[in-house]
Design an enzyme around this catalytic site. Structure first.
Site, mmCIF file in Angstrom:
data_model
loop_
_atom_site.group_PDB
_atom_site.id
_atom_site.type_symbol
_atom_site.label_atom_id
_atom_site.label_comp_id
_atom_site.label_asym_id
_atom_site.label_seq_id
_atom_site.Cartn_x
_atom_site.Cartn_y
_atom_site.Cartn_z
ATOM 1 N N THR A 11 1.007 -1.253 -0.044
ATOM 2 C CA THR A 11 0.072 0.272 -0.075
ATOM 3 C C THR A 11 0.815 1.245 0.063
ATOM 4 O OG1 THR A 11 -0.223 0.263 2.581
ATOM 5 C CG2 THR A 11 -1.669 -1.327 1.375
ATOM 6 N N GLY A 12 0.333 2.216 -0.491
ATOM 7 C CA GLY A 12 1.153 3.432 -0.623
ATOM 8 C C GLY A 12 2.251 3.292 -1.581
ATOM 9 N N ALA A 13 1.922 2.623 -2.662
ATOM 10 C CA ALA A 13 3.120 1.994 -3.465
ATOM 11 C C ALA A 13 3.236 3.300 -4.570
ATOM 12 C CB ALA A 13 2.552 0.963 -4.269
ATOM 13 N N SER A 14 2.583 4.358 -4.770
ATOM 14 C CA SER A 14 2.567 5.294 -5.976
ATOM 15 C C SER A 14 4.083 5.966 -5.925
ATOM 16 C CB SER A 14 1.669 6.156 -6.111
ATOM 17 O OG SER A 14 1.300 6.953 -5.152
ATOM 18 N N GLY A 16 7.522 7.258 -2.953
ATOM 19 C CA GLY A 16 8.612 7.125 -1.760
ATOM 20 C C GLY A 16 8.844 5.885 -1.427
ATOM 21 N N GLY A 18 7.185 2.889 -0.744
ATOM 22 C CA GLY A 18 6.054 2.147 -1.358
ATOM 23 C C GLY A 18 6.832 1.722 -2.694
ATOM 24 N N SER A 141 7.590 4.328 12.356
ATOM 25 C CA SER A 141 8.538 5.179 12.461
ATOM 26 C C SER A 141 9.211 5.503 13.756
ATOM 27 C CB SER A 141 7.823 6.749 11.909
ATOM 28 O OG SER A 141 8.828 7.826 12.129
ATOM 29 N N TYR A 154 0.208 12.138 13.606
ATOM 30 C CA TYR A 154 1.133 11.286 12.999
ATOM 31 C C TYR A 154 1.871 10.384 13.752
ATOM 32 C CZ TYR A 154 4.840 9.406 9.587
ATOM 33 O OH TYR A 154 5.748 8.667 9.083
#
Length: 331
Positions: A11-14, A16, A18, A141, A154
């Site tokens: 997930t969040g692959a588009s 950074g 990911g 993180s 966050y």
């Protein structure tokens, strides 16, 4: 686990981390299922993954919606037959004084960064329990250990991700499901477009706090965990040092983190207009669809590590001096 034969959901692959993780798994011959909100960016990434020797399936997904994660898992199984690794990586953030951020932004960060991981873990675990094996990697993180000022939601979310990992590992152990592993990755600052995308209500441009490491460094760690799972892994030597110091002297290290955020995470020269960034709506397709964010993680890691180490020591000395003044409270 043999990575070459693995089916990996990210997930969040588009952009950074990911994106870097998808490319690294694809380069090892894995089949990758790519999830993010930006369809065109996923199509472009899928083509790149296949050029590198993997198979790829792009699935436009908003992890804040439970139904999207269930659809993602179903598409992965329908297309590739199983799910060997599930990487929960999608996240959003804002920079803001606590009282200034709109509550809608706060809730959305929690929905994506906490409930998105919950939805992903539930979808992955259902399939992995049927298979009898699998690895879940949750990207947390170091702020899950040492929370920051101005990133309240966050910081909360990344602490929650760590707690989720501990709880799931305990359940799996009690149920003797020893072939299903849950791993937590705790990166330090990574060179991605994340900071440009975030919401901001500070009036100051958010920049990457040094030292900055490459997204491929996290990607290598995640691939390594697929092969040899480990409960928690910190990425970046400065992150490891900060976590160790926090466990030895939590109050001092929290003071250091606060000073570092104010001095190096929020620009004193460049202003920022107030707004939610990509919290609710993704950046337009084609914009910053890259692993790196332009913070020069590879070229400047060494020099930033030295500079940040010196700043960290100076800040620690300053924080210690404040805490030892007559009349200061101790816990």
């Amino acid at each position: 686990m043999r990575v070459k034969k693995a089916v990996v959901v990210i997930t969040g692959a588009s952009t950074g981390t990911g994106r870097a993780t998808a490319l690294r798994f694809a380069g090892k011959g894995a089949s990758v299922v790519l999830a993010a909100r930006r369809g065109e960016a996923l199509e472009e990434l899928a083509a790149e993954c296949e050029r590198r020797g993997g198979r790829a399936l792009p699935v436009q997904t908003d992890v804040g919606n439970a139904g999207d994660d269930e659809t993602l898992a179903a598409r992965a199984v329908e297309h590739f037959g199983r799910i060997d690794v599930w990487v929960n990586n999608a996240a959003v953030t804002f920079f803001s004084p606590f009282l200034d951020v709109p509550l809608a932004d706060f809730r959305r960060v929690i929905d994506v960064n906490v409930m998105g991981y919950v939805h992903g873990c539930r979808a992955a675990l259902r399939q992995m329990q049927q298979q009898g094996s699998g690895v879940i990697v949750n990207v947390s993180s170091i702020v899950g250990e040492i929370p920051q000022p101005y990133t309240s939601a966050y910081s909360m979310s990344k602490a929650a991700v760590r707690a989720l990992g501990v709880s799931l590992r305990s359940e799996l152990k009690l149920n003797k499901q020893n072939r299903i592993k849950v791993c937590t990755v705790m990166p330090a600052t990574i060179d991605t477009p994340f900071f440009q995308h975030g919401g901001n209500y500070t009036g100051r441009k958010a920049v990457a706090m040094p030292p900055v490491y490459t997204p491929d460094r996290v990607a290598r760690t995640i691939v390594g965990l697929a092969r040899s799972p480990k409960a928690e892994t910190i990425v970046g030597p400065m992150g490891r040092m900060m976590v160790l110091q926090h466990r030895l002297a939590p109050r001092t290290m929290e003071g250091v983190m606060a000073v570092q955020v104010d001095k190096t995470h929020l620009s004193r020269k460049e202003p920022a207009s107030a707004g939610p960034g990509n919290i609710h709506v993704p950046a337009p397709d084609g914009r910053e669809a890259a692993a790196g964010g332009g913070w020069h993680g590879r070229r400047r890691t060494a020099q930033r590590r030295v500079a940040a180490g010196a700043a960290l020591l100076a800040a620690a000395a300053g924080a210690r001096a404040v805490l030892t003044r007559p009349g200061s409270r101790r816990h």
